[in-house]
Design a protein around this motif. Structure first.
Motif, short mmCIF file in Angstrom:
data_model
loop_
_atom_site.label_atom_id
_atom_site.label_comp_id
_atom_site.label_asym_id
_atom_site.label_seq_id
_atom_site.Cartn_x
_atom_site.Cartn_y
_atom_site.Cartn_z
N LEU A 1 36.31 46.20 38.36
CA LEU A 1 37.87 46.31 37.77
C LEU A 1 38.12 46.05 36.36
CD1 LEU A 1 39.45 44.04 40.64
CD2 LEU A 1 39.01 47.13 40.82
N ASP A 2 38.48 47.17 36.35
CA ASP A 2 38.06 47.61 34.42
C ASP A 2 39.72 47.45 33.89
OD1 ASP A 2 36.85 47.77 32.04
OD2 ASP A 2 36.34 49.91 31.73
N ASP A 3 39.74 46.56 32.47
CA ASP A 3 41.43 45.86 31.99
C ASP A 3 41.62 45.13 33.08
OD1 ASP A 3 40.90 47.36 30.23
OD2 ASP A 3 41.72 49.40 30.27
N ALA A 4 41.49 44.64 34.01
CA ALA A 4 42.04 43.17 34.80
C ALA A 4 43.88 42.66 34.61
CB ALA A 4 41.43 42.57 35.57
N HIS A 5 43.47 43.31 33.37
CA HIS A 5 44.56 41.78 32.76
C HIS A 5 46.09 42.94 32.26
CE1 HIS A 5 43.09 44.72 29.38
NE2 HIS A 5 44.14 44.62 29.50
N ARG A 6 45.77 44.59 33.48
CA ARG A 6 47.22 45.44 33.64
C ARG A 6 46.85 45.02 35.26
NH1 ARG A 6 44.34 49.83 29.69
NH2 ARG A 6 45.46 48.60 27.66
N LEU A 7 46.58 44.27 36.18
CA LEU A 7 46.38 44.56 37.62
C LEU A 7 47.87 44.28 37.76
CD1 LEU A 7 43.49 43.15 38.67
CD2 LEU A 7 43.33 45.73 38.73
N GLU A 8 48.70 45.21 38.80
CA GLU A 8 49.95 44.67 39.32
C GLU A 8 49.66 43.71 39.95
OE1 GLU A 8 50.66 46.01 43.08
OE2 GLU A 8 48.28 46.35 42.63
N GLU A 9 50.48 42.58 40.56
CA GLU A 9 50.53 41.70 41.70
C GLU A 9 50.06 42.18 42.64
OE1 GLU A 9 53.98 39.13 40.69
OE2 GLU A 9 55.29 40.87 39.53
N SER A 10 50.00 43.08 43.38
CA SER A 10 49.73 43.11 44.99
C SER A 10 48.32 43.45 44.43
CB SER A 10 49.99 44.65 45.68
OG SER A 10 51.34 44.08 46.21
N THR A 11 47.65 43.57 43.30
CA THR A 11 45.67 43.87 43.79
C THR A 11 45.23 42.26 42.75
OG1 THR A 11 46.05 45.94 42.91
CG2 THR A 11 44.30 45.05 41.83
N GLN A 12 46.37 41.80 42.25
CA GLN A 12 45.97 39.88 41.73
C GLN A 12 46.52 39.55 42.87
OE1 GLN A 12 49.00 39.16 39.02
NE2 GLN A 12 48.41 40.20 37.36
N ARG A 13 47.03 39.51 44.15
CA ARG A 13 46.85 38.36 45.52
C ARG A 13 45.52 39.48 46.07
NH1 ARG A 13 52.41 40.02 45.29
NH2 ARG A 13 53.45 38.27 45.18
N VAL A 14 44.80 40.14 46.22
CA VAL A 14 43.67 40.97 46.52
C VAL A 14 41.89 39.88 46.08
CG1 VAL A 14 42.36 42.35 47.43
CG2 VAL A 14 44.95 42.81 47.92
N VAL A 15 42.49 39.81 44.80
CA VAL A 15 41.45 39.71 44.10
C VAL A 15 40.79 37.58 44.30
CG1 VAL A 15 40.84 39.19 41.20
CG2 VAL A 15 41.34 41.16 42.31
#
Length: 335
Positions: free
Chosen positions: A268-282
């Motif tokens: 996952l490139d540029d993960a500092h830009r992940l929105e919150e739903s994907t953050q929960r998955v990670v």
């Protein structure tokens, strides 16, 4: 587009209609006006006009690479017909750029220690000791370049499952980065030798089990390949954006998919830009990945102030191997 057809992608006398068309519609294929133009060239032009920046060419080199292999692209698209041409092209075009090959003119210098740490984490994952690695550095520090080198040197892409996505600026679509990664995975499956596809379908469907609906939802192109119906798709739109249960099911789907392959790397490139739903998955993956054969690699800018970042960092505490890219030493920079 205009040079090829003599027409603009969109035509309207009303400015408001033009803005709406540019924002939400796809132009007609250039082959509708110029059937003599090859399918491959038509798809290259359409890729340049993609609504999603992630689906466009990421560099001039990437575009040149596909133009130079136009004959190869045309041969792949020759027998699929106009209807399926654009779907298949998604897996044929190399929009991220030319694949790095050993001996290429592009030098890799000054990051051997960081690459070794990534290689060790991958070795552990292949032995059933999965983990999460964050490659951190400022913009331009070479985070994506390390991923390219890692994939060429360490990962057998014919055996391992490689899922790769990049979070875009202002990308607030729930699970958007993962959706793009899964759509590309399905496109890649469709390009595998025809004789191998039935076995792959069976193996993946068996591994996914009750989470098959998640793949169908996040990667709609999977419906045709796996022979799914609309009933196999879950109504994600009816669930709240912050639905934790759905995020857990997405994480479960990814882990099950990984179990269908000898080993898996999720980049996952540029993960500092992940929105919150994907953050929960990670975060969910990080809590369960240790006993799997999956390596999760994030690239990010450290201390980025993005929505949900503080909570996200807390959920990864103690589960993250951080690889910091310091400025290159002078000798490496000179090389």
């Amino acid at each position: 587009y205009y040079a090829a057809t003599g027409q603009h992608p969109f035509e309207s006398e009303a400015l408001s209609d033009l803005v709406r068309l540019h924002a939400s519609s796809s132009p007609a294929s250039i082959r509708s006006a110029r059937p003599d133009i090859s399918p491959g060239f038509a798809q290259i032009v359409m890729a340049l006009l993609s609504k999603d920046p992630e689906d466009r060419y990421q560099s001039g080199d990437a575009l040149v690479s596909d133009l130079l292999r136009l004959e190869e692209i045309n041969s792949v698209l020759a027998d699929v017909g106009e209807v399926h041409e654009s779907d298949l092209a998604a897996g044929v075009l190399r929009r991220q750029g030319p694949v790095w090959e050993p001996g290429d003119e592009y030098l890799f210098v000054g990051r051997d220690l960081e690459l070794t740490r990534l290689a060790c984490a991958w070795q552990n994952a292949t032995e059933g000791k999965g983990g999460v690695v964050a490659i951190e550095g400022e913009e331009g520090a070479g985070k994506t370049r390390i991923l390219d080198e890692f994939l060429v040197r360490e990962v057998d892409s014919q055996a391992a499952l490689v899922l790769q996505g990049r979070a875009g600026v202002g990308d607030y679509i729930p699970y958007g980065t993962l959706s793009r990664a899964l759509r590309r995975f399905v496109d890649d499956l469709r390009l595998r030798p025809t004789a191998l596809q039935p076995r792959l379908r069976f193996r993946i469907k068996k591994a996914l089990g009750e989470t098959m609906d998640i793949l169908a939802e996040l990667a709609p192109n999977s419906e045709v390949f796996f022979g799914l119906s609309g009933a196999d798709r879950t109504a994600r739109g009816q669930a709240p954006v912050g639905d934790t249960a759905y995020a857990e099911r997405v994480a479960d789907c990814l882990l099950r998919l990984a179990s269908a392959f000898p080993s898996t790397v999720l980049l996952l490139d540029d993960a500092h830009r992940l929105e919150e739903s994907t953050q929960r998955v990670v975060a969910s993956l990080a809590s369960r990945i240790a006993s799997s054969k999956m390596l999760l690699v994030l690239t990010r800018v450290p201390d980025a102030a993005t929505p949900g970042q503080a909570l996200f960092e807390g959920s990864l505490a103690g589960r993250l191997d951080r690889v910091l890219l310091a400025p290159l030493e002078l000798a490496a920079a000179e090389e």
